[in-house]
Design a protein around this motif. Sequence first.
Motif, PDB file in Angstrom:
ATOM      1  N   LYS A 109       0.831  -1.207   0.000  1.00  0.00           N
ATOM      2  CA  LYS A 109       0.000   0.000   0.000  1.00  0.00           C
ATOM      3  C   LYS A 109       0.863   1.252   0.000  1.00  0.00           C
ATOM      4  O   LYS A 109       0.705   2.146  -0.852  1.00  0.00           O
ATOM      5  CB  LYS A 109      -0.917  -0.018   1.228  1.00  0.00           C
ATOM      6  CG  LYS A 109      -1.714   1.270   1.458  1.00  0.00           C
ATOM      7  CD  LYS A 109      -2.758   1.501   0.403  1.00  0.00           C
ATOM      8  CE  LYS A 109      -3.689   2.640   0.822  1.00  0.00           C
ATOM      9  NZ  LYS A 109      -4.653   2.965  -0.241  1.00  0.00           N
ATOM     10  N   ILE A 110       1.807   1.329   0.943  1.00  0.00           N
ATOM     11  CA  ILE A 110       2.486   2.609   1.153  1.00  0.00           C
ATOM     12  C   ILE A 110       3.496   2.945   0.061  1.00  0.00           C
ATOM     13  O   ILE A 110       3.716   4.116  -0.242  1.00  0.00           O
ATOM     14  CB  ILE A 110       3.162   2.672   2.543  1.00  0.00           C
ATOM     15  CG1 ILE A 110       4.271   1.625   2.671  1.00  0.00           C
ATOM     16  CG2 ILE A 110       2.138   2.508   3.643  1.00  0.00           C
ATOM     17  CD1 ILE A 110       5.060   1.751   3.970  1.00  0.00           C
ATOM     18  N   LEU A 111       4.111   1.935  -0.557  1.00  0.00           N
ATOM     19  CA  LEU A 111       5.111   2.231  -1.589  1.00  0.00           C
ATOM     20  C   LEU A 111       4.468   2.846  -2.830  1.00  0.00           C
ATOM     21  O   LEU A 111       5.078   3.681  -3.509  1.00  0.00           O
ATOM     22  CB  LEU A 111       5.895   0.968  -1.944  1.00  0.00           C
ATOM     23  CG  LEU A 111       6.745   0.401  -0.797  1.00  0.00           C
ATOM     24  CD1 LEU A 111       7.398  -0.912  -1.207  1.00  0.00           C
ATOM     25  CD2 LEU A 111       7.801   1.405  -0.346  1.00  0.00           C
ATOM     26  N   ILE A 112       3.234   2.448  -3.113  1.00  0.00           N
ATOM     27  CA  ILE A 112       2.469   3.094  -4.191  1.00  0.00           C
ATOM     28  C   ILE A 112       1.986   4.459  -3.721  1.00  0.00           C
ATOM     29  O   ILE A 112       2.109   5.462  -4.420  1.00  0.00           O
ATOM     30  CB  ILE A 112       1.280   2.209  -4.611  1.00  0.00           C
ATOM     31  CG1 ILE A 112       1.765   0.862  -5.172  1.00  0.00           C
ATOM     32  CG2 ILE A 112       0.406   2.933  -5.634  1.00  0.00           C
ATOM     33  CD1 ILE A 112       0.649  -0.133  -5.426  1.00  0.00           C
ATOM     34  N   GLU A 113       1.449   4.506  -2.526  1.00  0.00           N
ATOM     35  CA  GLU A 113       0.876   5.719  -1.955  1.00  0.00           C
ATOM     36  C   GLU A 113       1.912   6.842  -1.848  1.00  0.00           C
ATOM     37  O   GLU A 113       1.610   8.015  -2.078  1.00  0.00           O
ATOM     38  CB  GLU A 113       0.346   5.355  -0.569  1.00  0.00           C
ATOM     39  CG  GLU A 113      -0.549   6.335   0.106  1.00  0.00           C
ATOM     40  CD  GLU A 113      -1.064   5.735   1.402  1.00  0.00           C
ATOM     41  OE1 GLU A 113      -2.246   5.386   1.453  1.00  0.00           O
ATOM     42  OE2 GLU A 113      -0.262   5.589   2.357  1.00  0.00           O
ATOM     43  N   GLN A 114       3.159   6.457  -1.517  1.00  0.00           N
ATOM     44  CA  GLN A 114       4.231   7.440  -1.347  1.00  0.00           C
ATOM     45  C   GLN A 114       4.898   7.807  -2.670  1.00  0.00           C
ATOM     46  O   GLN A 114       5.814   8.630  -2.702  1.00  0.00           O
ATOM     47  CB  GLN A 114       5.299   6.884  -0.393  1.00  0.00           C
ATOM     48  CG  GLN A 114       4.799   6.561   0.985  1.00  0.00           C
ATOM     49  CD  GLN A 114       4.961   7.712   1.952  1.00  0.00           C
ATOM     50  OE1 GLN A 114       5.721   8.628   1.710  1.00  0.00           O
ATOM     51  NE2 GLN A 114       4.221   7.660   3.047  1.00  0.00           N
ATOM     52  N   GLY A 115       4.456   7.188  -3.761  1.00  0.00           N
ATOM     53  CA  GLY A 115       5.004   7.515  -5.078  1.00  0.00           C
ATOM     54  C   GLY A 115       6.356   6.895  -5.353  1.00  0.00           C
ATOM     55  O   GLY A 115       7.049   7.302  -6.299  1.00  0.00           O
ATOM     56  N   CYS A 131       3.288  -8.101  -6.433  1.00  0.00           N
ATOM     57  CA  CYS A 131       2.637  -7.921  -7.739  1.00  0.00           C
ATOM     58  C   CYS A 131       1.481  -6.922  -7.680  1.00  0.00           C
ATOM     59  O   CYS A 131       0.934  -6.537  -8.724  1.00  0.00           O
ATOM     60  CB  CYS A 131       2.136  -9.256  -8.273  1.00  0.00           C
ATOM     61  SG  CYS A 131       1.095 -10.175  -7.112  1.00  0.00           S
ATOM     62  N   THR A 132       1.123  -6.464  -6.478  1.00  0.00           N
ATOM     63  CA  THR A 132       0.027  -5.500  -6.321  1.00  0.00           C
ATOM     64  C   THR A 132       0.218  -4.266  -7.196  1.00  0.00           C
ATOM     65  O   THR A 132      -0.737  -3.736  -7.776  1.00  0.00           O
ATOM     66  CB  THR A 132      -0.090  -5.063  -4.844  1.00  0.00           C
ATOM     67  OG1 THR A 132      -0.261  -6.230  -4.020  1.00  0.00           O
ATOM     68  CG2 THR A 132      -1.259  -4.121  -4.644  1.00  0.00           C
ATOM     69  N   ALA A 133       1.470  -3.793  -7.300  1.00  0.00           N
ATOM     70  CA  ALA A 133       1.738  -2.558  -8.041  1.00  0.00           C
ATOM     71  C   ALA A 133       1.522  -2.694  -9.535  1.00  0.00           C
ATOM     72  O   ALA A 133       1.580  -1.694 -10.259  1.00  0.00           O
ATOM     73  CB  ALA A 133       3.155  -2.072  -7.761  1.00  0.00           C
ATOM     74  N   GLY A 134       1.243  -3.899 -10.022  1.00  0.00           N
ATOM     75  CA  GLY A 134       0.849  -4.060 -11.418  1.00  0.00           C
ATOM     76  C   GLY A 134      -0.429  -3.311 -11.748  1.00  0.00           C
ATOM     77  O   GLY A 134      -0.701  -3.000 -12.913  1.00  0.00           O
ATOM     78  N   ALA A 135      -1.203  -2.973 -10.712  1.00  0.00           N
ATOM     79  CA  ALA A 135      -2.450  -2.225 -10.916  1.00  0.00           C
ATOM     80  C   ALA A 135      -2.195  -0.833 -11.459  1.00  0.00           C
ATOM     81  O   ALA A 135      -3.084  -0.228 -12.064  1.00  0.00           O
ATOM     82  CB  ALA A 135      -3.225  -2.139  -9.605  1.00  0.00           C
ATOM     83  N   ILE A 136      -0.983  -0.291 -11.238  1.00  0.00           N
ATOM     84  CA  ILE A 136      -0.675   1.046 -11.755  1.00  0.00           C
ATOM     85  C   ILE A 136       0.320   0.970 -12.920  1.00  0.00           C
ATOM     86  O   ILE A 136       0.999   1.956 -13.229  1.00  0.00           O
ATOM     87  CB  ILE A 136      -0.145   1.975 -10.647  1.00  0.00           C
ATOM     88  CG1 ILE A 136       1.202   1.471 -10.088  1.00  0.00           C
ATOM     89  CG2 ILE A 136      -1.170   2.130  -9.536  1.00  0.00           C
ATOM     90  CD1 ILE A 136       1.939   2.514  -9.271  1.00  0.00           C
ATOM     91  N   GLY A 137       0.407  -0.196 -13.560  1.00  0.00           N
ATOM     92  CA  GLY A 137       1.263  -0.311 -14.738  1.00  0.00           C
ATOM     93  C   GLY A 137       2.730  -0.463 -14.417  1.00  0.00           C
ATOM     94  O   GLY A 137       3.586  -0.077 -15.217  1.00  0.00           O
ATOM     95  N   SER A 138       3.035  -1.040 -13.257  1.00  0.00           N
ATOM     96  CA  SER A 138       4.423  -1.304 -12.887  1.00  0.00           C
ATOM     97  C   SER A 138       4.726  -2.782 -13.080  1.00  0.00           C
ATOM     98  O   SER A 138       3.875  -3.641 -12.822  1.00  0.00           O
ATOM     99  CB  SER A 138       4.663  -0.916 -11.423  1.00  0.00           C
ATOM    100  OG  SER A 138       5.876  -1.457 -10.933  1.00  0.00           O
ATOM    101  N   LEU A 139       5.957  -3.072 -13.522  1.00  0.00           N
ATOM    102  CA  LEU A 139       6.400  -4.463 -13.652  1.00  0.00           C
ATOM    103  C   LEU A 139       6.857  -4.912 -12.266  1.00  0.00           C
ATOM    104  O   LEU A 139       8.039  -4.892 -11.926  1.00  0.00           O
ATOM    105  CB  LEU A 139       7.532  -4.566 -14.666  1.00  0.00           C
ATOM    106  CG  LEU A 139       7.934  -5.986 -15.096  1.00  0.00           C
ATOM    107  CD1 LEU A 139       6.802  -6.675 -15.841  1.00  0.00           C
ATOM    108  CD2 LEU A 139       9.190  -5.946 -15.959  1.00  0.00           C
ATOM    109  N   ALA A 140       5.885  -5.298 -11.448  1.00  0.00           N
ATOM    110  CA  ALA A 140       6.123  -5.581 -10.035  1.00  0.00           C
ATOM    111  C   ALA A 140       5.899  -7.056  -9.746  1.00  0.00           C
ATOM    112  O   ALA A 140       4.900  -7.638 -10.183  1.00  0.00           O
ATOM    113  CB  ALA A 140       5.197  -4.733  -9.168  1.00  0.00           C
ATOM    114  N   THR A 141       6.815  -7.656  -8.993  1.00  0.00           N
ATOM    115  CA  THR A 141       6.687  -9.068  -8.660  1.00  0.00           C
ATOM    116  C   THR A 141       7.415  -9.375  -7.363  1.00  0.00           C
ATOM    117  O   THR A 141       8.221  -8.579  -6.875  1.00  0.00           O
ATOM    118  CB  THR A 141       7.241  -9.952  -9.797  1.00  0.00           C
ATOM    119  OG1 THR A 141       6.819 -11.307  -9.589  1.00  0.00           O
ATOM    120  CG2 THR A 141       8.757  -9.908  -9.854  1.00  0.00           C
ATOM    121  N   GLY A 142       7.110 -10.542  -6.807  1.00  0.00           N
ATOM    122  CA  GLY A 142       7.725 -10.973  -5.559  1.00  0.00           C
ATOM    123  C   GLY A 142       8.981 -11.786  -5.797  1.00  0.00           C
ATOM    124  O   GLY A 142       9.089 -12.527  -6.773  1.00  0.00           O
TER     125      GLY A 142
END
Length: 676
Positions: A109-115, A131-142
């Motif tokens: 939550k906070i890493l997206i929230e804090q930009g 992988c949550t940050a994929g919701a904002i178009g980031s190549l995010a994975t665990g």
Amino acid sequence: MTLVKQLFEHKLGRPVSTGEVVDLPFDLCWGSEMTVKWALDILRDSGFDDAYIAAGLAAQRERTAFVFDHVVPTHTASMASILVELRRFAREHGIKVFDVGYDGGIQHKILIEQGLIRPGDVAVGADSHSCTAGAIGSLATGIGSTDLAMALVRGSCWMRVPEATLVRFHGSLRPHVQGKDVALYLCGLIGVHGAVYRSLEFGGPGLASLAITDRLSLSNMAVEMGAKYGLFPTDAVLADYLGDEAEYPSFTIDEDDAEYVDVIDVDLGLIEPTVALPFSPDNAVGTHQLQHVLRNWDEYAGREDLMTGVAPLARRANENGEIPVDQVFIGSCTNGHLEDLRVVADVLRGRRVHDAVRTIVIPASQKAYRAAMKEGLIDVLIEAGCYVESSSCGPCIGIKSGVLGKGEVAVFTSNRNFRGRCGDVDASVVLASPAIAARAALTGVLAPIGDRSDYYADEDTLRRGVDELFALHSAREGRAPHTAAAEAAPAAPAAGAAGSGDGGNLAWVFGDHVNTDVILPGVFCQIPDPAEYKKHIMAHAGNQPFLDHYAASGHDLSGSVIVGGMNFGCGSSRENAPMGIKASGAPFVVAHSFARIFFRNALNIGLRLVEVGDFAYGIREGDRLLVDDERGELVNVTRGTSAPITPPSAFERELLTAGGLVAYACARVGTEAAAV
């Protein structure tokens, strides 16, 4: 082109091919107090000299974060001492720490929230729900802790470009239905193995109706379907969320120019409020369907295709098909957003939660907590009888707070409900949306919300829907390995029996979808010590002959192998599970197939995995197995059968030959230094 390829090529500045392994620089890497400690221990023992480590940490300082969210404020002196060490390390190296307090909360939550994560970024976190940050178009994975250790000093991670599945949404959500319902519905549709090692990509005309919080829930739970990524395109909804001043690259879905291995069409308007029954996120059922089954239990009790998880709850249900609950937890990285708190407050405003229900509410970030206070939501929740706690993972991890007792039933808005994950092995967790959870807290029972006629014309239509659901689950589950000796098979070995190199390794057989909380329960993962881990492997797997043998052998699996079915090792990115198996002395693990993060973590620590497809289902407990590397086969010595092993890629072979990622990276550093 698929979204995942677009993102890889954006970062690398060149074309990539599906299946290609690349050394991928990241824009942000992070870990929690659980995984950072292990990473630092790995780094300490890596063989890199102090100057190299210091230089690497300095180079990555602005792209690194430690987020303490799993067990804070902490509950034991040993964990408190670990946190002292981590805080000191972060101060010495100038690493950003999100701790208890003003800007704290759950990492996803906070890493997206804090930009700190933006569209187009490569983001790798030592937690499976990264992988949550994929919701904002980031190549995010665990990733695991070994990956994190190397990332901290190398600035990159090895990544394989995955295949992709497109989920094409149509229509819009009905009242009372949230993104969590969609995520559970989709998980039930394709199963926890439905997108293994794939990029799960979301598109279609219905996308515009899904708010950012809905998308965050879907990307968050992509890993529960086995996916490596859960990606949304950059569109107007995202632009509205980020604001007019935000600048970022555009990533869109063009189906005519994309190679998807699967396309799944989902009509959002047909999804009813949905829950996942114990003990898997894919035990998904509509709440009206569930109530129908429980009301007519005599009709359904004997059915062979009865979906798992129903029967234990049926014994608790009342005559109206409602299930009394003991605890409700609203929060987690899946559903602890301000918007979720608004939904809960709307249900509870001016009312009191049921006297028999402990209701725990934990906002996902301090920012969400403060916003909820300003809106008066926290007052509403406290006046309703809720226990509201500062931002953390809370009961989801099953270690510090809200742990369940024997026989209890709870409704959680989190993302996993594996057996024993959140308390006693005989406790049951039902996954649900905040709307369903709030209603359960208020009434004391799990029951449908909304009007049944919105989804089913009559009772016969509902009955047909249940039949279709059971058929889907039955077909999806397929076969599982035999856990008892078949007719004419050798008897299971006596406690203390050992395998031998010449006669083959003794097989201990488990089922499909053996998850990391079964392989090594989270409660044993707090202190990083593989010698301790190995004492508890497969503790919740329900195979008593194995546990008796393992205890009698002094927790030594030399000469023995664990055999799993499909998707072995699904669940958490915690590296403890493969660490524990490796520490036990098991020479390899056999399975039909392996979950992505377990596969990656095992490879990184040099634990050999042997993938044999359907051949795994013919192995019986007590059989003797050998790997014939010359022929590339797994041999069942007992039965005189063999099967080809899924061969490792060239890169995987290099890692295994080196003995794991650390040794591989050390060798590369030596080679690079010699070339200068």
